[in-house]
Design a protein around this motif. Structure first.
Motif, PDB file in Angstrom:
ATOM      1  N   VAL A  43       1.041  -1.100  -0.113  1.00 30.03           N
ATOM      2  CA  VAL A  43      -0.115   0.219   0.169  1.00 30.03           C
ATOM      3  C   VAL A  43       0.996   1.220   0.052  1.00 30.03           C
ATOM      4  O   VAL A  43       1.785   1.540   1.032  1.00 30.03           O
ATOM      5  CB  VAL A  43      -0.904   0.104   1.101  1.00 30.03           C
ATOM      6  N   GLU A  44       0.957   2.102  -1.042  1.00 35.04           N
ATOM      7  CA  GLU A  44       1.834   3.089  -1.242  1.00 35.04           C
ATOM      8  C   GLU A  44       1.682   4.198  -0.203  1.00 35.04           C
ATOM      9  O   GLU A  44       2.838   4.790   0.181  1.00 35.04           O
ATOM     10  CB  GLU A  44       1.591   3.909  -2.453  1.00 35.04           C
ATOM     11  N   PHE A 102       7.774   9.144  12.232  1.00 30.98           N
ATOM     12  CA  PHE A 102       7.226   8.777  10.922  1.00 30.98           C
ATOM     13  C   PHE A 102       5.609   9.113  10.980  1.00 30.98           C
ATOM     14  O   PHE A 102       5.198   9.531   9.785  1.00 30.98           O
ATOM     15  CB  PHE A 102       7.381   7.194  11.174  1.00 30.98           C
ATOM     16  N   ARG A 103       5.060   8.909  11.759  1.00 31.87           N
ATOM     17  CA  ARG A 103       3.295   9.327  11.846  1.00 31.87           C
ATOM     18  C   ARG A 103       3.314  10.840  11.687  1.00 31.87           C
ATOM     19  O   ARG A 103       2.421  11.229  10.621  1.00 31.87           O
ATOM     20  CB  ARG A 103       2.834   8.898  13.042  1.00 31.87           C
ATOM     21  N   ILE A 107       0.176  13.250   3.856  1.00 24.54           N
ATOM     22  CA  ILE A 107      -0.940  12.824   3.195  1.00 24.54           C
ATOM     23  C   ILE A 107      -2.136  13.067   4.080  1.00 24.54           C
ATOM     24  O   ILE A 107      -3.569  12.923   3.729  1.00 24.54           O
ATOM     25  CB  ILE A 107      -1.118  11.150   3.049  1.00 24.54           C
ATOM     26  N   GLY A 108      -2.092  13.784   5.325  1.00 23.06           N
ATOM     27  CA  GLY A 108      -3.254  14.230   6.170  1.00 23.06           C
ATOM     28  C   GLY A 108      -3.815  13.261   7.085  1.00 23.06           C
ATOM     29  O   GLY A 108      -3.383  11.941   7.022  1.00 23.06           O
ATOM     30  N   LEU A 109      -4.197  13.668   8.065  1.00 24.99           N
ATOM     31  CA  LEU A 109      -4.443  12.723   9.317  1.00 24.99           C
ATOM     32  C   LEU A 109      -5.568  11.738   8.853  1.00 24.99           C
ATOM     33  O   LEU A 109      -5.478  10.499   9.171  1.00 24.99           O
ATOM     34  CB  LEU A 109      -5.258  13.753  10.206  1.00 24.99           C
ATOM     35  N   GLU A 110      -6.538  12.097   8.059  1.00 26.92           N
ATOM     36  CA  GLU A 110      -7.766  11.155   7.569  1.00 26.92           C
ATOM     37  C   GLU A 110      -7.090   9.985   6.918  1.00 26.92           C
ATOM     38  O   GLU A 110      -7.549   8.926   7.190  1.00 26.92           O
ATOM     39  CB  GLU A 110      -8.750  11.852   6.751  1.00 26.92           C
ATOM     40  N   LEU A 142      -5.378   4.454   6.879  1.00 23.82           N
ATOM     41  CA  LEU A 142      -4.275   3.270   6.948  1.00 23.82           C
ATOM     42  C   LEU A 142      -4.188   2.376   8.255  1.00 23.82           C
ATOM     43  O   LEU A 142      -4.140   1.192   8.100  1.00 23.82           O
ATOM     44  CB  LEU A 142      -2.896   4.095   6.516  1.00 23.82           C
ATOM     45  N   GLU A 143      -4.286   3.245   9.390  1.00 25.13           N
ATOM     46  CA  GLU A 143      -4.242   2.542  10.554  1.00 25.13           C
ATOM     47  C   GLU A 143      -5.421   1.564  10.745  1.00 25.13           C
ATOM     48  O   GLU A 143      -5.282   0.575  11.516  1.00 25.13           O
ATOM     49  CB  GLU A 143      -4.251   3.696  11.767  1.00 25.13           C
TER      50      GLU A 143
END
Length: 201
Positions: free
Chosen positions: A132-133, A154-155, A162-165, A170-171
């Motif tokens: 997943v890119e 990193f987070r 790419i933004g919090l959303e 992803l998480e």
């Protein structure tokens, strides 16, 4: 109305076209110059024609043998082999193409040292996100290898990009992704092709 003969201009007769004569070219076998006697002639003599034919035949045979070896080798590869090669291809694409002008996702440094492709959510704990890119980013070796990925930073870097959303999506991504050998071959081919495009520019 009567026209005088002087008003008619006689066209000069066209000279017949002459056929081009033999032209000089380089022998494809010995490299010497010779006069080409027929279209498509590539060699200067019968001896060179025989030698050149043998050389071409040997080249074709070697090419065929290389292809056969590559096919045999591919058949012997396990799924783990294809998984490793597919991961290497996407990792190289991230480092050398997508993120080439970006700094380390964690520490933000841009230096002349070595870089890896880091995974925000590790492959061991989240194998479904290995390709997943959004989970991948260029990361310096110290952050990736010596600081175990420097995950907190990193987070933070990923949110900035790419933004919090997108990071939270992803998480929470638990979609199982089972990659077959053909899937992994396609992934490798895709990202390898993208890398070749870069080299061709």
């Amino acid at each position: 109305m009567t026209l005088n003969r002087s008003e008619f201009k006689r066209q000069p007769a066209k000279e017949p076209k002459t056929k081009p004569g033999p032209r000089q070219r380089k022998c494809s076998n010995c490299g010497s110059q010779f006069l080409q006697q027929r279209m498509g002639q590539q060699v200067c003599s019968t001896a060179c024609a025989q030698s050149y034919g043998r050389r071409i035949s040997e080249q074709q045979q070697r090419k065929k043998e290389r292809q056969e070896r590559a096919e045999t080798k591919a058949k012997l590869k396990t799924r783990a082999d294809w998984l490793r090669e597919a991961q290497a291809a996407i990792n190289s694409w991230v480092r050398l193409v997508r993120d080439v002008d970006k700094s380390c996702i964690s520490c933000g440094r841009q230096h002349e040292g070595k870089y890896d492709c880091g995974h925000y959510l590790s492959r061991g704990a989240h194998p479904n996100l290995a390709f997943v890119e959004n989970n991948l980013a260029k990361q310096c070796v110290p952050c990736n290898q010596y600081l175990s990925g420097n995950q907190i930073r990193f987070r933070q870097g990923l949110i900035a990009r790419i933004g919090l959303e997108a990071v939270e999506a992803l998480e929470s991504d638990n979609e199982p992704r089972k990659y077959s050998i053909s899937d992994l071959q396609a992934i490798k081919a895709d990202y390898s092709a993208r890398l070749r495009e870069l080299k061709g520019k």
